[in-house]
Design a protein around this motif. Sequence first.
Motif, short mmCIF file in Angstrom:
data_model
loop_
_atom_site.label_atom_id
_atom_site.label_comp_id
_atom_site.label_asym_id
_atom_site.label_seq_id
_atom_site.Cartn_x
_atom_site.Cartn_y
_atom_site.Cartn_z
N GLN A 47 0.82 -1.21 0.00
CA GLN A 47 0.00 0.00 0.00
C GLN A 47 0.86 1.26 0.00
O GLN A 47 0.57 2.23 -0.70
N ALA A 48 1.94 1.24 0.79
CA ALA A 48 2.83 2.40 0.86
C ALA A 48 3.51 2.64 -0.49
O ALA A 48 3.66 3.80 -0.93
N ASP A 49 3.94 1.56 -1.15
CA ASP A 49 4.59 1.71 -2.45
C ASP A 49 3.63 2.29 -3.50
O ASP A 49 4.01 3.18 -4.28
N LEU A 50 2.41 1.79 -3.52
CA LEU A 50 1.45 2.29 -4.50
C LEU A 50 1.07 3.74 -4.19
O LEU A 50 0.92 4.57 -5.10
N ARG A 51 0.93 4.05 -2.89
CA ARG A 51 0.59 5.43 -2.52
C ARG A 51 1.71 6.39 -2.95
O ARG A 51 1.43 7.51 -3.40
N HIS A 52 2.95 5.94 -2.83
CA HIS A 52 4.07 6.77 -3.27
C HIS A 52 4.10 6.91 -4.79
O HIS A 52 4.36 7.99 -5.33
N LYS A 53 3.78 5.82 -5.49
CA LYS A 53 3.77 5.85 -6.96
C LYS A 53 2.70 6.81 -7.47
O LYS A 53 2.92 7.53 -8.46
N LEU A 54 1.55 6.85 -6.80
CA LEU A 54 0.46 7.73 -7.22
C LEU A 54 0.62 9.15 -6.72
O LEU A 54 -0.16 10.04 -7.09
N GLY A 55 1.61 9.37 -5.85
CA GLY A 55 1.82 10.72 -5.31
C GLY A 55 0.87 11.07 -4.18
O GLY A 55 0.73 12.26 -3.83
N LEU A 56 0.21 10.06 -3.60
CA LEU A 56 -0.77 10.33 -2.55
C LEU A 56 -0.13 10.53 -1.18
O LEU A 56 -0.84 10.87 -0.23
N ASP A 57 1.17 10.31 -1.08
CA ASP A 57 1.85 10.52 0.20
C ASP A 57 2.42 11.93 0.33
O ASP A 57 3.03 12.26 1.34
N ARG A 58 2.20 12.75 -0.68
CA ARG A 58 2.70 14.12 -0.65
C ARG A 58 1.68 15.04 0.01
O ARG A 58 0.50 14.69 0.13
N PRO A 59 2.10 16.23 0.45
CA PRO A 59 1.15 17.16 1.08
C PRO A 59 -0.01 17.49 0.15
O PRO A 59 0.11 17.52 -1.07
N ALA A 60 -1.17 17.74 0.76
CA ALA A 60 -2.38 18.00 -0.02
C ALA A 60 -2.22 19.22 -0.92
O ALA A 60 -2.69 19.23 -2.07
N ALA A 61 -1.55 20.26 -0.42
CA ALA A 61 -1.37 21.47 -1.23
C ALA A 61 -0.53 21.17 -2.48
O ALA A 61 -0.82 21.67 -3.58
N GLU A 62 0.50 20.34 -2.31
CA GLU A 62 1.33 19.98 -3.45
C GLU A 62 0.55 19.13 -4.45
O GLU A 62 0.67 19.32 -5.67
N GLN A 63 -0.26 18.20 -3.94
CA GLN A 63 -1.10 17.38 -4.82
C GLN A 63 -2.08 18.26 -5.60
O GLN A 63 -2.28 18.07 -6.81
N MET A 64 -2.65 19.23 -4.89
CA MET A 64 -3.61 20.11 -5.54
C MET A 64 -2.94 20.94 -6.63
O MET A 64 -3.49 21.11 -7.73
N TRP A 65 -1.76 21.47 -6.35
CA TRP A 65 -1.06 22.29 -7.33
C TRP A 65 -0.67 21.46 -8.56
O TRP A 65 -0.83 21.91 -9.69
N ARG A 66 -0.19 20.27 -8.33
CA ARG A 66 0.20 19.41 -9.45
C ARG A 66 -1.03 19.05 -10.29
O ARG A 66 -0.98 19.03 -11.52
N TYR A 67 -2.14 18.78 -9.60
CA TYR A 67 -3.35 18.41 -10.32
C TYR A 67 -3.87 19.58 -11.14
O TYR A 67 -4.23 19.42 -12.31
N ALA A 68 -3.93 20.78 -10.54
CA ALA A 68 -4.43 21.95 -11.26
C ALA A 68 -3.51 22.31 -12.44
O ALA A 68 -3.99 22.68 -13.51
N SER A 69 -2.20 22.20 -12.24
CA SER A 69 -1.27 22.51 -13.32
C SER A 69 -1.44 21.55 -14.49
O SER A 69 -1.41 21.95 -15.66
N SER A 70 -1.60 20.27 -14.17
CA SER A 70 -1.80 19.28 -15.23
C SER A 70 -3.11 19.50 -15.96
O SER A 70 -3.19 19.42 -17.19
N MET A 71 -4.17 19.85 -15.19
CA MET A 71 -5.47 20.06 -15.80
C MET A 71 -5.45 21.27 -16.73
O MET A 71 -6.14 21.30 -17.75
N ALA A 72 -4.69 22.29 -16.36
CA ALA A 72 -4.62 23.49 -17.20
C ALA A 72 -4.02 23.18 -18.57
O ALA A 72 -4.30 23.87 -19.55
N THR A 73 -3.22 22.13 -18.65
CA THR A 73 -2.63 21.73 -19.93
C THR A 73 -3.44 20.65 -20.64
O THR A 73 -3.01 20.11 -21.66
N GLY A 74 -4.60 20.30 -20.08
CA GLY A 74 -5.44 19.28 -20.69
C GLY A 74 -5.16 17.88 -20.22
O GLY A 74 -5.73 16.92 -20.75
N ASP A 75 -4.31 17.73 -19.21
CA ASP A 75 -3.99 16.41 -18.67
C ASP A 75 -4.78 16.20 -17.39
O ASP A 75 -4.51 16.82 -16.36
#
Length: 325
Positions: A47-75
């Motif tokens: 579970q820890a390995d998969l969570r790290h692979k998906l980036g779910l172990d990073r801070p919520a603010a960082e996850q949010m920023w990465r998600y919004a940045s990717s979405m802005a480019t259509g990803d």
Amino acid sequence: MVVLALRRLTQTAAVLAVACVLAFAMAKNAGDPVAQMLGNSATTQDQADLRHKLGLDRPAAEQMWRYASSMATGDFGTSYQYGRPVLALVAERIPATAELSIVAGVLSLLIALPLGMCAAEKPDTFAARAGMAFASIGVSLPTFMLGTLAVIFLAGRWRLFPSFGRGEVIDLGFWSTGLLTASGWRSIVLPACTLALFQAATIAKIVRAEALAAYAAPHIVAARARGLPEAVVRRHVARTITVPVATVTAVQFGTIVAYAIVTESVFQWPGLGSLLIGAVRSADVPVLAAYVVLAAGFFTAMSFVVDVLQIRLDPRVRDAAETMP
């Protein structure tokens, strides 16, 4: 018109930004995707390995920023459940939902416009009262109940139509359609009628109310008093109610897309609704977030269409738009 378009683009950007934040927040609390993907037999290290692979172990603010940045480019990310890009999954499901919504929308107009006009033109007749009673029943009955009854009787007991699926589908390369096959048309009848009934009832009531007000207008009363043919009077009334009816119809089309989620789940229609329900069950965060953002963008676009319709059809609104700073 240019000012309105720029203003709408600014509003759209703001709405999509808020929708992105809300979608991320809701999706993060929808459940643990790692547990859904690996099951109960997975070890803590797995579970820890998969969570790290998906980036779910990073801070919520960082996850949010990465998600919004990717979405802005259509990803929109990769689906946890399917392991495929979310945008590709959505593109595969859009034709089914679009065809169901368009057929239901056209069907609702074919029912609602004559029904509402007839009820306003001759309000004291039995046909008008029966039509409005039908509209009241259509508004009151939930979509899932209508769909379930249709499956039980029309598909199960009487076997008139298929109870699930889209029928035979033809792939045109950029679009897949079932409207070019007989089984595709038979399969779309029940979900389209179920989805159209509520919308037809709502639009019919609005058409009747607007037409009654138009028939009571002084120029229509004077036209009738002068002995103008009823067809001419009806044409004037139809022209008068064009703006409000077109506005409501555009808004209702957005509602049709929203109600398609329920209809698709009842009839197992392979559209965006079934994709969303599967994402909720499996806590598929990228799909959930993408759906919320795309839905917000669609409703914002429909709001812009309503504004354009009002400007094009109503000279008063057009003059006001031209004088806007």
